[in-house]
Structures are given as C-alpha cells and as structure tokens.
Design an enzyme around this catalytic site. Structure first.
Site, short mmCIF file in Angstrom:
data_model
loop_
_atom_site.label_atom_id
_atom_site.label_comp_id
_atom_site.label_asym_id
_atom_site.label_seq_id
_atom_site.Cartn_x
_atom_site.Cartn_y
_atom_site.Cartn_z
N SER A 1 44.34 -3.84 -0.47
CA SER A 1 43.75 -3.79 -1.81
C SER A 1 43.52 -2.32 -2.17
CB SER A 1 42.42 -4.54 -1.83
OG SER A 1 41.44 -3.76 -1.16
N LYS A 2 42.98 -2.12 -3.36
CA LYS A 2 42.79 -0.75 -3.86
C LYS A 2 41.96 0.10 -2.90
CE LYS A 2 43.92 -0.85 -8.62
NZ LYS A 2 43.67 -2.05 -9.41
N ARG A 3 41.09 -0.55 -2.13
CA ARG A 3 40.27 0.20 -1.17
C ARG A 3 41.14 0.99 -0.19
NH1 ARG A 3 38.10 -2.83 2.53
NH2 ARG A 3 39.18 -4.68 1.80
N HIS A 4 42.35 0.51 0.04
CA HIS A 4 43.21 1.16 1.04
C HIS A 4 44.09 2.25 0.44
CE1 HIS A 4 42.42 -2.96 2.67
NE2 HIS A 4 42.07 -2.21 3.70
N GLY A 5 43.84 2.61 -0.81
CA GLY A 5 44.70 3.59 -1.48
C GLY A 5 45.48 2.85 -2.55
#
Ligand code: GLU
Length: 462
Positions: free
Chosen positions: A243-247
C-alpha cells in the site's frame, strides 16, 4: 506452440506495481514463444471505471514499453457479443431465467446461514426434467443464471500453484446477466478468453476463486480451456499487503521520481521469478529466460531500496548524452549559458545517483553561481593558501587544458608552497562550486573550462 496471453486490467485506479508485474509476465511469456499479447480493458464496472484510469493504464504500459499486439479491447464495446452468448446459453439449456427477487435470494441465504449451510442460490428456477417451475411473477425482469454442474469437481493444474480442485457443490448458479440484460464479470471474462483464443491466463492469485466458475462457463461454451497461472501477491517489506505506506504503488509515480523504465522492468521481473542469481538483465535476456517454471509460490516482497539500487545500475550504464536529454528538463533553475557540456557533467555525477532527480540535483553544481558559506571561506581560504591559489590562477592561463596536465600543475603548486592536497583543493572547490563535496578537483576544473575557472578564482581572490 501457439501462445496468446492477455493483460486484463479493470480501470478503477492507477496501474499499480502488482498489475504491472502481471502485465510484464504475460507479455514476456508471449514474447518468449513468439506469441501474441493482448490488452483488454475490463471496464464493465461503470461506477468504478474512469477514462482517467484507462489512460493511466495505457500510459503505464507505454512507459514500460509493454506493447500489445491486439487491442485494447474494451468490454463495454462488446456488450452485443455478450448478449448473443447469453442467448446461446439460454437456448442450449446451459442457463436459465431466474425470477427470484433480491429479497427472496437474501431470505434464502439467511435461512441457509441459520441452518449452518453455505449460502447459495437454491435453484428454485433451475429447470430440471419433470420439474414444474413457479409461475412467472408479473412485472419482474429476470436475471440469467448459469447452470453450474451440480456434482463433480473442477480441477486445473495451475502453472504456478500446481493442481487445484474445487467441488461444484461449492459453487452457486452464477448470475451471468442482470435484470437489465448487462452481463456480469466472470461471464465476460470467460467469453473474452474464449473469443480472443487465450492460451495462457496469467493473473494475480486473487482470481483463483473465479477460475472454476470461468472454466465451467468455458465448458458450456464448448471452448478450449486456457492454462491458468496465478501469481502470488506482492507484499511490503513488513509482510503486509502493498500500500502507499510502502512507497509509491502507482507505476506512473516512478517516472516522476526519476526512475528509468528499464530499471522498473528489471526490478519487477525479479518479484516472484528468478533465473539463478541473476539480478541485472535486459528485457531481451528476460524474454529468452522467462518461463512459468521458475515462478515462486510464495508472495514477493517489494523493496524500494533494491529498486533504487537497480535504478542506480541503469543510470550508471546509460549513455551520458541520453541521460542529459532526460535530466535537462528536471534542472529548472540551471544556468546553461556558457557552462560546461551537460552530458560530460552528468558523466562525473551519475555514479552515486539512485534517481534522475538525484542526477539533476547533483549536476546543478555546474550550473549555478557558487555561493560559498562565509564561515567555510574563512576556514579554508586562509592567508597561507592565497598565494598558492593566485599562482594556480595564473598558471591556468597557459596550462594545457586536460585533466592530466591540470593534475600535474596542481602537484607543482602544492610542492612549491609546501601544502597538502586538501589545503588547495578545498578552497578551490568552494570558490568554483560553493561546496566542499565535489568529484575529483582536476576533473571538475577541466569540465568548468579555462575561462569560467579563471573568472571564479579572480572573483574569489579579490
Ligand atoms: N480485471 C481483473 C483485474 O483487474 C483481471 C481479470 C483477469 O485477469 O482475468 O483484477
């Protein structure tokens, strides 16, 4: 062997890394066998599909260079064909009209849940020999349901996961057309895979549960079954769904961040596939090596640091002039007038850059007025060093303008003034570039050119 693969994204958002990896594998498989790669846009979910998302998919595929040979086919443009096939299945007894209302179906499911059974359509409207169907309710449009086989099981040898078997009793009589006649998802996929003569369905493993339904429909169509390969998901380094948390998860965020498509392709190729220990390879090599025998059965992990490392490799190995073309638009504040050649400047700076943005910002060194910090100047431009700098400036007038000759001249100045390299190199760096970290000073001086070096030294020594 004739190979026809397809990438069939639903245009409900950007093209994400998982989708791009699926596309890459389907494309490479077709290319490996000299086959055909088809792009199909599954846009029947009118509420979630947008033209922007279609464009994002096309842009992402174009940036990666994953060219399709046929398509893009849009499912919304194939409605007549789906209606025709629905009619065909109704006519040959593989489908039936079902007049159960949504409320009735819900009540039926609730009863089954309470009885501890798996909720499923109870077949009230399914024709059977000797069975009398209920009277058709007035003013109600029926859905069309597929006659899923009642017994037996569906087995396929998944090209990634191995044999998978699902009992028919686990499956409902799927609705294939809604009351307004619009066809439903699994039905469209099966019709398309049959019409487009797909031989290998390579897709994410979130579709494993759809596969037996699609196989049953394909059987009813009298179609040849494709082989199926379901790719495990891509997870973040923490093992969670990407998800966006991972880049960035949207492929098109990467060109904006200064990634090269070659690097992205090479990186994606290694997510769940390997060829020995090879990490860096061209797409030509990938196509030659790619098969479905070396796909991992477990989820791949997205590692942004490795992607940066791969990008650094491709930046280092991209021709300087070509990089200059890519980097120049990123150097918005650069003063290019009378300054050194950009390709050569990039040649000095690219080694340690992980992105084109880093190349651009490092290379700005050569394209802005130096503004050395006053405290640093006091520290490095000492009275003891000034005579050596002055001699250096004078000798710049006549020295042969090559890196080797400049390096030799620097050595002579150091010796004659009894100085060590950093004592001269640091103030030179400050006066020429405004900063202390630069590539080798002789290379920097050569690149700036005689007149700019002289000008900056004279200004600095005034
Ligand atoms: N449209 C589906 C998706 O985007 C893929 C369907 C398929 O590959 O069969 O997940």
């Amino acid at each position: 062997m004739i190979v026809r693969t397809r990438f069939a994204p639903s245009p409900t958002g950007y093209l994400h890394l998982g989708g791009a990896r699926t596309a890459l594998f389907a494309w490479a498989y077709a290319r490996h066998f000299g086959g055909t790669f088809i792009l199909r846009i599954e846009d029947t979910d009118l509420e979630r599909s947008t033209p922007q998302a279609v464009q994002a998919i096309l842009d992402g595929m174009a940036w990666l260079g994953l060219q399709h040979d046929e398509g893009p086919f849009y499912q919304m443009q194939r409605m007549d064909r789906y209606r025709e096939v629905v009619a065909q299945l109704l006519a040959n007894g593989s489908a039936y009209h079902c007049y159960s209302s949504p409320a009735e179906v819900e009540a039926m499911r609730e009863r089954q849940r309470l009885a501890g059974d798996k909720p499923r359509y109870d077949g009230a409207w399914r024709p059977a020999p000797g069975k009398t169907l209920p009277p058709v309710p007035a003013d109600r449009q029926p859905v069309v349901r597929f006659c899923n086989p009642l017994d037996g099981e569906v087995t396929w040898i998944d090209l990634v996961k191995g044999p998978i078997t699902i009992a028919n009793r686990e499956m409902d009589d799927l609705v294939i057309a809604r009351p307004d006649g619009t066809p439903t998802y699994n039905f469209c996929v099966a019709v398309d895979d049959s019409d487009m003569e797909i031989t290998h369905v390579i897709r994410g493993d979130d579709h494993v549960n759809n596969t037996p339904r699609q196989i049953n429909i394909l059987h009813a169509l009298g179609a040849k079954l494709p082989e199926y390969g379901h790719l495990p998901m891509i997870l973040g380094t923490d093992g969670e769904k990407l998800s966006k948390r991972h880049g960035a998860v949207s492929v098109m965020d990467y060109p904006a961040q200064g990634f090269l498509p070659e690097a992205m392709l090479n990186y994606l190729a290694r997510l769940g596939w390997s060829h020995g220990d090879e990490e860096i390879f061209s797409m030509a090599q990938f196509i030659e090596w790619f098969d479905l025998d070396h796909l991992s059965k477990s989820p791949a992990q997205f590692n942004p640091e490795k992607l940066a490392w791969v990008n650094n490799h491709y930046i280092k190995h991209t021709d300087d002039a070509q990089l200059a073309g890519l980097v120049r638009p990123l150097m918005v504040d650069a003063q290019f007038d009378g300054s050194p050649d950009l390709a050569r400047a990039i040649g000095l700076m690219k080694e340690r850059a992980n992105t084109l943005i880093e190349v651009a910002s490092a290379t700005m060194l050569f394209y802005r007025q130096p503004q050395p910090d006053a405290a640093l100047l006091t520290q490095h431009l000492t009275e003891a060093v000034k005579p050596a700098l002055a001699e250096f400036a004078t000798r710049c007038e006549t020295v042969e303008w090559s890196k080797a000759a400049i390096a030799a001249m620097i050595k002579e100045v150091l010796t004659s003034h009894g100085l060590k390299m950093p004592q001269l190199a640091m103030p030179l760096r400050l006066l020429l570039t405004g900063q202390l970290q630069t590539p080798a000073i002789d290379a920097v001086i050569e690149l700036f050119g005689r007149s700019l070096v002289q000008k900056r030294l004279l200004n600095g020594l005034e």
